[in-house]
Design a protein around this motif. Structure first.
Motif, PDB file in Angstrom:
ATOM      1  N   GLY A   1      -0.309  -5.587   3.785  1.00  0.00           N
ATOM      2  CA  GLY A   1      -1.374  -5.566   2.779  1.00  0.00           C
ATOM      3  C   GLY A   1      -2.693  -5.129   3.406  1.00  0.00           C
ATOM      4  O   GLY A   1      -3.763  -5.520   2.958  1.00  0.00           O
TER       5      GLY A   1
ATOM      6  N   THR B   1      -8.098  -6.092   6.221  1.00  0.00           N
ATOM      7  CA  THR B   1      -6.897  -6.920   6.059  1.00  0.00           C
ATOM      8  C   THR B   1      -6.736  -7.321   4.588  1.00  0.00           C
ATOM      9  O   THR B   1      -7.642  -7.092   3.786  1.00  0.00           O
ATOM     10  CB  THR B   1      -6.970  -8.194   6.939  1.00  0.00           C
ATOM     11  N   GLY B   2      -5.590  -7.921   4.273  1.00  0.00           N
ATOM     12  CA  GLY B   2      -5.266  -8.282   2.896  1.00  0.00           C
ATOM     13  C   GLY B   2      -6.344  -9.103   2.203  1.00  0.00           C
ATOM     14  O   GLY B   2      -6.595  -8.947   1.011  1.00  0.00           O
TER      15      GLY B   2
ATOM     16  N   PRO C   1       2.779  -5.219   0.758  1.00  0.00           N
ATOM     17  CA  PRO C   1       2.890  -6.626   1.194  1.00  0.00           C
ATOM     18  C   PRO C   1       4.015  -6.867   2.197  1.00  0.00           C
ATOM     19  O   PRO C   1       4.071  -7.923   2.821  1.00  0.00           O
ATOM     20  CB  PRO C   1       3.179  -7.386  -0.098  1.00  0.00           C
TER      21      PRO C   1
END
Ligand code: FAD
Ligand code: NAD
Length: 465
Positions: A237, A254-255, A209
């Motif tokens: 992330g 992507t996160g 993160p």
């Protein structure tokens, strides 16, 4: 087949191996060192030194570009600056050449015999080296394994073509227009920042993160802010999935689970380094392991009598100064001195913009030991020297035991704070208390005054905030 016998054989002439061999030679130990590439290892040839040279060149270039844009407050103006990357790389190679030549001379001066070639263990006392003139057998009473580490490769992004490691990134003759860096750790951020300053459009893909996840958020915030100012896109992330079919973009998850396409001329993969344990006959030895690294005790002894391991091959932290300190200690042990690993800390520096230094424990790490702690933090925005250098971002932070004020950890983030690491390391190694740092006269005007002020702050009476 030629044969040599010696008291000590060192395999690998990186900072661990060459320091071990020099110290052993100084102590009169009959020593042979084997190196397949150049003396100095990863550090001098494709690591610490070339990366710092490129970072310096990038810093200078960016400053000039900034001034040429009429943006600086110093009243300096310039015409449009240009970069000749091939010349920059040649300058960097010149420094590497001087240093590797210097290591060869130091080994010679210490009467260490250097054998060039790839070593392979036959057993715990014998290696075969493939030299230019044939196989050289070396028999030794004691062996030090100092084979270092290699870049971790991602299965979805094998090295080759546009996918490069730090080694290729440090030898580019043309600046990539679009560079994607996978891994926002030490190497990714040091080199990513340098390429952004040189003019590449840089994106960083980090799985955790936060960038530099081993540090706390407060320490890395100024780095994240500067990356944003430099126009570096940071995706945290996020997972690299692989190259696009055409090989001109990195596909990223992507996160939030969406897929993103990052156009790239080069993709620099910097997701860690692993101990170099392959291709030299580790299977012929009976050595305990810690995951991928060779297990060592507090004297760098492995599980096999007469076989030591030092540096990156013996695991984290993979830092040149730790390898050197281990090399020196092992040489002294082999020469009959009483030594063991009793260091209180191994300072670490991330040469980002601004730089990050850590020595000893972070506040959370100190709390986890169960100790009650005091934390003192002093911002560079209140430091005169920082102002004169346009370096007001960042701070120094001191972590100490609340009961006896013994310093457990010191951190700093700021411009030029790498040079403070010496004072930080010394304070912790000497068992300094907050009062020792507060009571030491720190010359004015220097960034070091921030260190004194942080100690004063922890004691409850900072003077300049
Ligand atoms: P290495 O330096 O890896 O040396 C091992 C040597 O052994 C190599 O020369 C290799 O050719 C040789 N070898 C291996 N196997 C054999 C064999 N079988 N026969 C003969 N020779 C063999 N650390 C820092 O402290 N500060 C930094 O700023 C820093 N920056 C870095 C930047 C980059 C881009 C990279 C990649 C690393 C950086 N590091 C830095 C890490 C540092 O380079 C390593 O921690 C350090 O080099 C480890 O030293 P070592 O002696 O264990 O191994
Ligand atoms: P690192 O461990 O510093 O950083 C790797 C980063 O990659 C981490 O943040 C990790 O979360 C991330 N990551 C891992 N897998 C990923 C994936 N699949 N996708 C996206 N992100 C991923 O490793 P490094 O930067 O390769 O450096 C290796 C080692 O070299 C360092 O640990 C350090 O010991 C040494 N080094 C030191 C210095 C220095 O002292 N200034 C400089 C460079 C390198």
């Amino acid at each position: 087949m030629k044969e040599i016998s010696c008291k000590l054989l060192v395999v690998g002439a990186g900072p661990g191996g060459y320091v071990c061999a020099i110290r052993a030679g100084q102590l009169g130990v009959d020593t042979v060192i084997v190196e397949a590439k150049k003396p100095g290892g990863t550090c001098l040839t494709v690591g610490c030194i070339p990366s710092k040279a490129l970072i310096h060149a990038a810093e200078e270039f960016e400053k000039i570009v900034h001034m040429a844009g009429g943006k600086g407050p110093l009243g300096i103006s310039l015409s449009t600056p240009k970069l000749d990357l091939a010349k920059t790389v040649a300058w960097k190679d010149g420094i590497v050449g001087r240093l590797t030549g210097g290591v060869s001379s130091l080994l010679k001066k210490a009467k260490v015999k250097t054998v060039h070639g790839w070593a392979r263990f036959r057993d715990g006392k014998t290696v075969e080296v493939e030299t230019e003139t044939g196989i050289q057998v070396i028999r030794a009473e004691t062996v030090v394994i100092a084979t270092g580490s290699v870049s971790v490769e991602l299965p979805s992004l094998p090295f080759g073509g546009p996918v490069i490691s730090s080694t290729e990134a440090l030898a580019l003759s043309k600046l990539p227009e679009k560079l994607v860096v996978v891994g926002g750790g030490y190497i990714g951020l040091e080199l990513g920042t340098a390429f952004a300053k040189l003019g590449s459009q840089v994106s960083v893909v980090e799985a955790e993160p936060r960038i530099l996840p081993q540090y706390d958020a407060e320490l890395t915030r100024p780095v994240a802010k500067r990356l944003s100012e430099l126009g570096v896109e940071v995706l945290t992330g996020a997972k690299a999935k692989g190259m696009s079919t055409k090989g001109d973009a990195l596909l990223v998850e992507t996160g939030d689970g969406a897929e993103k396409r990052l156009a790239a001329d080069k993709v620099l993969v910097t997701v860690g380094r692993k101990p170099a344990t392959e291709g030299w006959g580790l299977e012929e030895l009976v050595l305990d392991r810690n995951g991928r690294s060779i297990h060592i005790d507090d004297q760098c002894r492995t599980s096999m009598r007469g076989v030591y391991a030092i540096g990156d091959v013996a695991g984290e932290p993979m830092l040149a100064h730790r390898a050197m300190a281990q090399g020196e200690m092992v040489a002294e042990i082999i020469a009959g001195h009483k030594r063991n690993w009793d260091k209180r800390c191994i300072p670490a520096i991330c040469f980002t913009d601004p730089e990050v230094v850590t020595a000893g424990l972070l506040p959370d790490e100190a709390r986890k030991t169960g100790a009650e702690i005091k934390v003192g933090q002093f911002p560079f925005s209140a430091n005169g020297r920082a102002m004169t250098k346009l370096g007001e971002e960042g701070f120094v932070r001191v972590v100490a035991r609340a009961d006896n004020h013994v310093v457990l950890g010191i951190q700093a983030v700021g411009h030029g704070v790498s040079e403070l690491s010496t004072a930080f390391g010394l304070a912790i190694e000497m068992g300094a208390r907050l009062e020792d740092i507060a009571g030491t006269i720190h010359a004015h005007p220097t960034l070091g005054e921030g260190f004194q002020e942080a100690a004063l702050k922890a004691l409850g009476h900072a003077l300049h905030i």
